[in-house]
Design a protein around this motif. Structure first.
Motif, PDB file in Angstrom:
ATOM      1  N   ALA A   1       0.835  -1.209   0.000  1.00 24.53           N
ATOM      2  CA  ALA A   1       0.000   0.000   0.000  1.00 24.53           C
ATOM      3  C   ALA A   1       0.868   1.256   0.000  1.00 24.53           C
ATOM      4  O   ALA A   1       0.525   2.261  -0.625  1.00 24.53           O
ATOM      5  CB  ALA A   1      -0.940   0.002   1.201  1.00 24.53           C
ATOM      6  N   ALA A   2       2.018   1.188   0.689  1.00 26.38           N
ATOM      7  CA  ALA A   2       2.912   2.352   0.716  1.00 26.38           C
ATOM      8  C   ALA A   2       3.577   2.563  -0.647  1.00 26.38           C
ATOM      9  O   ALA A   2       3.880   3.696  -1.028  1.00 26.38           O
ATOM     10  CB  ALA A   2       3.977   2.158   1.799  1.00 26.38           C
ATOM     11  N   THR A   3       3.790   1.492  -1.378  1.00 28.39           N
ATOM     12  CA  THR A   3       4.421   1.602  -2.699  1.00 28.39           C
ATOM     13  C   THR A   3       3.410   1.999  -3.770  1.00 28.39           C
ATOM     14  O   THR A   3       3.768   2.678  -4.733  1.00 28.39           O
ATOM     15  CB  THR A   3       5.084   0.249  -3.065  1.00 28.39           C
ATOM     16  N   PHE A   4       2.153   1.571  -3.618  1.00 28.08           N
ATOM     17  CA  PHE A   4       1.152   1.786  -4.673  1.00 28.08           C
ATOM     18  C   PHE A   4      -0.062   2.583  -4.160  1.00 28.08           C
ATOM     19  O   PHE A   4      -1.207   2.117  -4.253  1.00 28.08           O
ATOM     20  CB  PHE A   4       0.687   0.431  -5.219  1.00 28.08           C
ATOM     21  N   PRO A   5       0.158   3.807  -3.639  1.00 28.33           N
ATOM     22  CA  PRO A   5      -0.977   4.562  -3.071  1.00 28.33           C
ATOM     23  C   PRO A   5      -2.037   4.935  -4.114  1.00 28.33           C
ATOM     24  O   PRO A   5      -3.225   4.926  -3.803  1.00 28.33           O
ATOM     25  CB  PRO A   5      -0.311   5.812  -2.483  1.00 28.33           C
ATOM     26  N   ALA A   6      -1.622   5.246  -5.337  1.00 25.85           N
ATOM     27  CA  ALA A   6      -2.624   5.632  -6.337  1.00 25.85           C
ATOM     28  C   ALA A   6      -3.467   4.432  -6.753  1.00 25.85           C
ATOM     29  O   ALA A   6      -4.682   4.553  -6.958  1.00 25.85           O
ATOM     30  CB  ALA A   6      -1.947   6.270  -7.552  1.00 25.85           C
ATOM     31  N   VAL A   7      -2.829   3.264  -6.860  1.00 30.57           N
ATOM     32  CA  VAL A   7      -3.593   2.047  -7.174  1.00 30.57           C
ATOM     33  C   VAL A   7      -4.626   1.819  -6.071  1.00 30.57           C
ATOM     34  O   VAL A   7      -5.794   1.539  -6.347  1.00 30.57           O
ATOM     35  CB  VAL A   7      -2.661   0.814  -7.305  1.00 30.57           C
ATOM     36  N   GLU A   8      -4.204   1.983  -4.820  1.00 32.84           N
ATOM     37  CA  GLU A   8      -5.132   1.764  -3.709  1.00 32.84           C
ATOM     38  C   GLU A   8      -6.316   2.730  -3.791  1.00 32.84           C
ATOM     39  O   GLU A   8      -7.456   2.344  -3.568  1.00 32.84           O
ATOM     40  CB  GLU A   8      -4.409   1.905  -2.361  1.00 32.84           C
ATOM     41  N   ARG A   9      -6.026   3.987  -4.143  1.00 34.99           N
ATOM     42  CA  ARG A   9      -7.131   4.959  -4.211  1.00 34.99           C
ATOM     43  C   ARG A   9      -8.056   4.667  -5.373  1.00 34.99           C
ATOM     44  O   ARG A   9      -9.259   4.877  -5.293  1.00 34.99           O
ATOM     45  CB  ARG A   9      -6.570   6.372  -4.288  1.00 34.99           C
ATOM     46  N   LEU A  10      -7.482   4.167  -6.468  1.00 33.50           N
ATOM     47  CA  LEU A  10      -8.316   3.866  -7.636  1.00 33.50           C
ATOM     48  C   LEU A  10      -9.285   2.719  -7.365  1.00 33.50           C
ATOM     49  O   LEU A  10     -10.427   2.757  -7.813  1.00 33.50           O
ATOM     50  CB  LEU A  10      -7.423   3.512  -8.833  1.00 33.50           C
ATOM     51  N   VAL A  11      -8.826   1.693  -6.654  1.00 38.59           N
ATOM     52  CA  VAL A  11      -9.689   0.517  -6.475  1.00 38.59           C
ATOM     53  C   VAL A  11     -10.355   0.479  -5.103  1.00 38.59           C
ATOM     54  O   VAL A  11     -11.226  -0.351  -4.872  1.00 38.59           O
ATOM     55  CB  VAL A  11      -8.906  -0.802  -6.697  1.00 38.59           C
ATOM     56  N   GLY A  12      -9.922   1.358  -4.193  1.00 36.87           N
ATOM     57  CA  GLY A  12     -10.483   1.342  -2.836  1.00 36.87           C
ATOM     58  C   GLY A  12      -9.671   0.418  -1.934  1.00 36.87           C
ATOM     59  O   GLY A  12      -9.071  -0.553  -2.396  1.00 36.87           O
ATOM     60  N   GLN A  13      -9.695   0.722  -0.639  1.00 38.10           N
ATOM     61  CA  GLN A  13      -8.817  -0.003   0.286  1.00 38.10           C
ATOM     62  C   GLN A  13      -9.163  -1.489   0.392  1.00 38.10           C
ATOM     63  O   GLN A  13      -8.282  -2.337   0.419  1.00 38.10           O
ATOM     64  CB  GLN A  13      -8.911   0.650   1.674  1.00 38.10           C
ATOM     65  N   GLU A  14     -10.449  -1.781   0.401  1.00 37.10           N
ATOM     66  CA  GLU A  14     -10.850  -3.169   0.610  1.00 37.10           C
ATOM     67  C   GLU A  14     -10.381  -4.066  -0.534  1.00 37.10           C
ATOM     68  O   GLU A  14      -9.796  -5.130  -0.326  1.00 37.10           O
ATOM     69  CB  GLU A  14     -12.382  -3.232   0.741  1.00 37.10           C
TER      70      GLU A  14
ATOM     71  N   ASP B   1      -0.623  -0.127 -15.522  1.00 39.44           N
ATOM     72  CA  ASP B   1       0.291   0.960 -15.896  1.00 39.44           C
ATOM     73  C   ASP B   1       0.453   1.969 -14.760  1.00 39.44           C
ATOM     74  O   ASP B   1       1.550   2.494 -14.546  1.00 39.44           O
ATOM     75  CB  ASP B   1      -0.207   1.679 -17.155  1.00 39.44           C
ATOM     76  N   VAL B   2      -0.604   2.240 -14.019  1.00 39.09           N
ATOM     77  CA  VAL B   2      -0.475   3.130 -12.852  1.00 39.09           C
ATOM     78  C   VAL B   2       0.476   2.485 -11.842  1.00 39.09           C
ATOM     79  O   VAL B   2       1.358   3.141 -11.275  1.00 39.09           O
ATOM     80  CB  VAL B   2      -1.853   3.412 -12.210  1.00 39.09           C
ATOM     81  N   ALA B   3       0.326   1.159 -11.652  1.00 41.20           N
ATOM     82  CA  ALA B   3       1.211   0.443 -10.719  1.00 41.20           C
ATOM     83  C   ALA B   3       2.660   0.513 -11.209  1.00 41.20           C
ATOM     84  O   ALA B   3       3.588   0.719 -10.426  1.00 41.20           O
ATOM     85  CB  ALA B   3       0.759  -1.011 -10.579  1.00 41.20           C
ATOM     86  N   ARG B   4       2.843   0.347 -12.526  1.00 40.56           N
ATOM     87  CA  ARG B   4       4.197   0.398 -13.097  1.00 40.56           C
ATOM     88  C   ARG B   4       4.815   1.778 -12.854  1.00 40.56           C
ATOM     89  O   ARG B   4       5.975   1.888 -12.474  1.00 40.56           O
ATOM     90  CB  ARG B   4       4.114   0.096 -14.599  1.00 40.56           C
ATOM     91  N   LEU B   5       4.035   2.823 -13.047  1.00 42.52           N
ATOM     92  CA  LEU B   5       4.536   4.181 -12.814  1.00 42.52           C
ATOM     93  C   LEU B   5       4.930   4.363 -11.337  1.00 42.52           C
ATOM     94  O   LEU B   5       5.971   4.949 -11.036  1.00 42.52           O
ATOM     95  CB  LEU B   5       3.471   5.206 -13.244  1.00 42.52           C
ATOM     96  N   GLU B   6       4.109   3.853 -10.438  1.00 48.33           N
ATOM     97  CA  GLU B   6       4.433   4.004  -9.013  1.00 48.33           C
ATOM     98  C   GLU B   6       5.710   3.245  -8.642  1.00 48.33           C
ATOM     99  O   GLU B   6       6.511   3.717  -7.828  1.00 48.33           O
ATOM    100  CB  GLU B   6       3.253   3.522  -8.146  1.00 48.33           C
ATOM    101  N   LEU B   7       5.900   2.084  -9.264  1.00 47.64           N
ATOM    102  CA  LEU B   7       7.115   1.315  -9.018  1.00 47.64           C
ATOM    103  C   LEU B   7       8.348   2.070  -9.521  1.00 47.64           C
ATOM    104  O   LEU B   7       9.375   2.151  -8.835  1.00 47.64           O
ATOM    105  CB  LEU B   7       6.970  -0.025  -9.745  1.00 47.64           C
ATOM    106  N   LEU B   8       8.239   2.629 -10.724  1.00 47.08           N
ATOM    107  CA  LEU B   8       9.374   3.374 -11.295  1.00 47.08           C
ATOM    108  C   LEU B   8       9.646   4.640 -10.485  1.00 47.08           C
ATOM    109  O   LEU B   8      10.799   5.055 -10.336  1.00 47.08           O
ATOM    110  CB  LEU B   8       9.104   3.723 -12.764  1.00 47.08           C
ATOM    111  N   TYR B   9       8.597   5.241  -9.966  1.00 43.31           N
ATOM    112  CA  TYR B   9       8.746   6.425  -9.121  1.00 43.31           C
ATOM    113  C   TYR B   9       9.618   6.075  -7.906  1.00 43.31           C
ATOM    114  O   TYR B   9      10.557   6.796  -7.563  1.00 43.31           O
ATOM    115  CB  TYR B   9       7.357   6.895  -8.673  1.00 43.31           C
ATOM    116  N   LEU B  10       9.313   4.943  -7.291  1.00 42.13           N
ATOM    117  CA  LEU B  10      10.072   4.539  -6.102  1.00 42.13           C
ATOM    118  C   LEU B  10      11.504   4.122  -6.460  1.00 42.13           C
ATOM    119  O   LEU B  10      12.446   4.393  -5.713  1.00 42.13           O
ATOM    120  CB  LEU B  10       9.339   3.388  -5.405  1.00 42.13           C
TER     121      LEU B  10
ATOM    122  N   ALA C   1      -5.056  12.635  -1.166  1.00 42.30           N
ATOM    123  CA  ALA C   1      -5.912  11.850  -0.292  1.00 42.30           C
ATOM    124  C   ALA C   1      -7.350  11.802  -0.814  1.00 42.30           C
ATOM    125  O   ALA C   1      -8.037  10.806  -0.692  1.00 42.30           O
ATOM    126  CB  ALA C   1      -5.887  12.427   1.121  1.00 42.30           C
ATOM    127  N   GLU C   2      -7.801  12.907  -1.430  1.00 44.06           N
ATOM    128  CA  GLU C   2      -9.172  12.912  -1.928  1.00 44.06           C
ATOM    129  C   GLU C   2      -9.178  12.463  -3.378  1.00 44.06           C
ATOM    130  O   GLU C   2      -8.804  13.188  -4.275  1.00 44.06           O
ATOM    131  CB  GLU C   2      -9.755  14.329  -1.846  1.00 44.06           C
TER     132      GLU C   2
END
Lengths: 305, 262
Positions: free
Chosen positions: B58-71, B116-125, B179-180
């Motif tokens: 979740a710390a690595t992929f915050p945008a993915v989490e927001r897109l699909v929701g925490q659950e 692709d959003v996940a890939r971008l977040e990985l490359l960001y880190l 966050a929003e």
């Protein structure tokens, strides 16, 4: 200086390293990087989880380098798996060595726990049965780590949710014997002693009384959570997510009275608070230690401050 | 002998099994009796392992989490942990196969841009933790453009990562870093993107490139000489003023001199 041996562990900070004052420090959290650098509060030391600085560069190292110019550092590992049956990961130790060479931390510590098996890394501090077999392996691993790093390490007692039937000795006996054999010293986590004792219906004071003061080079304090299980039993969970509880403060005071002051870390790793609250907890540790020392010396509290 | 190895093998199997699977009798029988039952004590460790790893994802992929929701995110992350448990003692870099996993995870296929959003977040880190290096300034860079052949070549900063997507992935990512979350309620221009993710100083930048510039940087990143990289850029985007694009990237500390690999 005496040569190192079982009864005479090598001195803590090799020549040239900044000694850590026997006072309170805090765990370094990325959210506090900027504020710490700007405000430079008085602290005995900063402690990091070494594994979080195993990247090649970037902000973590930029901040750590800047803060290393201000505070003594303590490197605290969570992934070496000293209590594992498998041999230590030599690549991991090599990365450790690079970081030790680069930052020359004043204190180096790891856990008496296993964190991986058969090539998998589980990223939790898992319990070891206190057997002769496990003790021999632990000592081999401490020797290996001390020899790769060229430094004495401290080993920390884990928080535990169970004990194994196989155990042949108490945890305190296991730790003390490992320190005597390898020349390492102890990082005494008083919150962990308390959590484990509550979870296993044992006596935290009896445990602490078994630990010779000269082996203790650092103390950890933290908060924990209390959970009630489905069967109505209470288990204390070591989540480092709140202030230190009253019982643990009392045990800390008693320990300082018995063994003297030590570098003492306030650990707060989940629900990380604002820096001020963390510093407040560190001040409290200094105050509790000062009161405990005053009690030993028979100086009235009022004369200290 | 070897009792410790056997115990740890049993324990590790239990920890990585699905959350609802109980401990084997042989493991539970090792736990000293008294107080809470063995299963509940063992479950504390299992819960710690899983929540620690799910939190790391979740710390690595915050945008993915927001897109699909925490659950949904935690459900997907738990599945991932079961299939790809970590193999290194540091959590830095854990989740490197999460984008690919999401691409094949049936419940996630309704969000086609998620991998692709996940890939971008990985490359960001990756860029965040990459090695430091002193980039060329604009004058040095311009000098290289006109210099003759010698034993150095132009390369990219060690933090530089390139990615292309058929989705406007950086815009989706930007909207979901906060966050929003807007959760797709905003109209996003629907074009493909060519991205450079780089951290020349303290902060990571995500720069959108033209296709020709992207082709030129990709060639440099593969160790091709400058001349070949310029040719690749022009082939991809005929008529592009590559010198202009590359100079503005040089202003953003993108390039280094590297050893000639020939």
């Amino acid at each position: 200086m005496q040569l190192s041996g079982a009864a005479n562990p090598p001195s803590m900070a090799p020549a040239g390293l900044r000694p850590v004052p026997a006072a309170a420090g805090i765990g370094l959290k990325p959210t506090h990087y900027g504020e710490l650098l700007d405000s430079r509060p008085s602290l005995a030391f900063l402690e990091i989880h070494t594994e979080n600085y195993m990247g090649a560069g970037g902000p973590p190292h930029r901040y750590l380098e800047a803060l290393a110019g201000i505070y003594p550092l303590s490197f605290h590992g969570v992934g070496a798996s000293l209590g594992g049956a498998d041999p230590l990961d030599s690549q991991h130790l090599a990365r450790w060595r690079e970081l030790v060479d680069r930052y020359e931390p004043s204190l180096i510590s790891e856990h008496v726990a296993w964190t991986g098996h058969a090539g998998l890394a589980l990223h939790d501090l898992l319990p070891v049965p206190y057997t002769t077999e496990a003790l021999n392996l632990l000592c081999e691993h401490i020797d290996a780590m001390q020899s790769v790093l060229g430094r004495q390490i401290l080993i920390e007692n884990p928080s535990r949710y169970l004990d194994f039937l196989q155990s042949e000795m108490t945890e305190a006996e296991f730790l003390v014997e490992a320190a005597r054999r390898t020349g390492c010293r102890l990082l005494l986590d008083i919150n962990n002693v308390y959590v484990s004792a509550c979870n296993q219906d044992e006596d935290a004071r009896a445990y602490l009384a078994e630990i010779p003061g000269e082996l203790v080079a650092e103390i950890h304090l933290a908060g924990h959570a209390v959970r009630t299980t489905a069967s109505g039993h209470e288990l204390r969970i070591d989540d480092h997510g709140s202030r230190v509880c009253t019982d643990v403060w009392r045990l800390y005071a008693e320990t300082i009275e018995r063994i003297g002051a030590r570098p003492t870390l306030i650990e707060w790793d989940t629900n990380v608070p604002a820096l001020d609250e963390l510093l407040d907890e560190a001040c409290r540790a200094d105050a509790v230690a000062a009161d405990a020392l005053a009690a030993v010396e028979g100086v009235p509290d009022a004369a200290i401050g | 002998m070897q009792q410790l190895a056997n115990l740890q093998a049993d324990f590790a199997d239990f920890l990585l099994a699905p959350p609802q699977r109980a401990a084997t009798a042989s493991l539970a029988d090792c736990v000293a009796p008294g107080g809470a039952p063995a299963e509940q004590r063992l479950a504390v460790y299992k819960n710690n392992v899983h929540s620690q790893l799910v939190d790391a994802l979740a710390a690595t992929f915050p945008a993915v989490e927001r897109l699909v929701g925490q659950e949904f995110f935690r459900y997907a992350a738990r599945e991932y942990v079961g299939i790809h448990p970590p193999r290194r003692p540091t959590l830095l870099g854990y989740g490197d196969r999460f984008p690919e996993f999401l691409g094949r995870f049936p419940p996630a296929t309704t969000v086609p841009y998620l991998p692709d959003v996940a890939r971008l977040e990985l490359l960001y880190l990756e860029a965040y933790h990459a090695a430091e290096a002193e980039a060329l300034d604009v004058e040095q860079f311009t000098g290289r453009l006109t210099a003759g052949v010698d034993d150095t070549e132009l390369g990219l900063h060690p933090s530089a990562r390139l990615m292309q997507s058929r989705f406007p992935v950086s815009r989706i990512w930007e909207l979901n870093r906060q966050a929003e979350t807007l959760q797709g309620k905003t109209k996003i221009p629907g074009e493909a993107e060519h991205l450079l993710i780089i951290r020349p100083q303290a902060s990571v930048e995500v720069r959108r490139l033209s296709p020709g510039t992207y082709a030129a940087l990709s060639a440099l990143d593969r160790g091709r000489p400058l001349e070949a990289a310029l040719a690749a850029g022009e082939r991809t985007e005929p008529g592009i003023d590559l010198t202009h694009h590359l100079r503005s990237l040089a202003e953003g500390q993108t390039f280094l001199l590297t050893e000639n690999r020939l």
